[in-house]
Scaffold this active site. Sequence first.
Site, PDB file in Angstrom:
ATOM      1  N   CYS A 145       0.847  -1.201  -0.200  1.00 42.43           N
ATOM      2  CA  CYS A 145       0.021   0.081  -0.189  1.00 42.43           C
ATOM      3  C   CYS A 145       0.937   1.258  -0.074  1.00 42.43           C
ATOM      4  O   CYS A 145       0.648   2.349  -0.668  1.00 42.43           O
ATOM      5  CB  CYS A 145      -1.074   0.040   1.127  1.00 42.43           C
ATOM      6  SG  CYS A 145      -0.167  -0.205   2.643  1.00 42.43           S
ATOM      7  N   TYR A 146       1.885   1.360   0.941  1.00 45.09           N
ATOM      8  CA  TYR A 146       2.609   2.383   0.652  1.00 45.09           C
ATOM      9  C   TYR A 146       3.535   2.570  -0.454  1.00 45.09           C
ATOM     10  O   TYR A 146       3.538   3.725  -1.023  1.00 45.09           O
ATOM     11  CB  TYR A 146       3.748   2.407   1.972  1.00 45.09           C
ATOM     12  CG  TYR A 146       3.080   2.956   3.343  1.00 45.09           C
ATOM     13  CD1 TYR A 146       2.521   3.948   3.703  1.00 45.09           C
ATOM     14  CD2 TYR A 146       3.259   1.976   4.498  1.00 45.09           C
ATOM     15  CE1 TYR A 146       2.307   4.438   4.857  1.00 45.09           C
ATOM     16  CE2 TYR A 146       2.953   2.306   5.704  1.00 45.09           C
ATOM     17  CZ  TYR A 146       2.297   3.558   5.956  1.00 45.09           C
ATOM     18  OH  TYR A 146       1.832   3.956   7.161  1.00 45.09           O
TER      19      TYR A 146
END
Length: 341
Positions: A145-146
């Site tokens: 996600c990051y």
Amino acid sequence: MTVRVAVAGASGYAGGEVVRLLLGHPAESWVALTAFSQAGQAVGHPHLGPVAGRVFEPISAQAPLAGHDVVFLALPPAQSAALAEEAGARVVDRNMGADFRLRDAGVWERFYGSPWRGCWPYGLPESPGAREALAGARRIAVPGCYPTAVTLALFPAVGAGLVDREVVTAVSGTSGAGRALKPHLLGAEVMGSVSPYAVGGTHRHTPEIAQNSTAVTDGEPVSVSFTPLLAPMPRGILATCSARLTPGTDARQVRAVYEKTYADEPFVSLLPEGVWPSTGAVLGSNQVQVQVAVDPAADRLVVVSAIDNLTKGTAGGALQSMNLALGLPETTGLPRTGLAP
């Protein structure tokens, strides 16, 4: 086209988000919703009414995962790798865990502490050359996600040679840590407080961010300093990325590069000048909001991006890659508008 789908790890937040999106996908039908610790229990996602009467089946490469066109592996590190190896070539996998993202065995073992199992085609369609690599792919490593938020914020500038030495500060909601009970994620600990974690380059997504940046510099290493922050919200990521500008680069050049890069991207919105991304605006969608600015006093580029960590940052990104692999329109079944306010 009708596609038979199984979800391994459907009891978690990421797996549950896959199920939510599949319920709105016109080509999908599935038989297996599986879990480890919650096998035999009723589906514990109250918002997923159409499957509320289902029971999680035990995870197995032989049954019930066998016999499906696509299997989503929403499992912790190392568990996906073992299951994929057991299943062999019979299963078409979309791995939402970290197992097959990193290309360097030594880096993987240093950050994850388990043997490296190789790498699969990387499922970030907006990155250079990715759509060609994903077309027809049987196995896809869904980005973290990051790294999704940061890569889409920075790779246009990095690839164009406008910046070097990246510094990233990203705020994430609690769902990024999974659904398992953890003391530091209790409401009394999280509410009313923002706190850093994995400081000093120790977060497992740091090498993935660096790898993605290096991929657009013809192999020239890119230095990344990444500090994540936990915010009192259930979902969403806001990444503030700063990088030193190369001499002679100005705001007009930067804006032009981003406009050209994202002009035809269905899920990336370069916002009008002066309008800044927010997590609320992308909640529940596969959309990425991006804004750029130049700090002339410091000779630095600042890029801010916002995503829903469970949708574009995990499950939505997985379905987007699946659509490409199956020859479906890339946007099929994926929401492009958020839920704010």
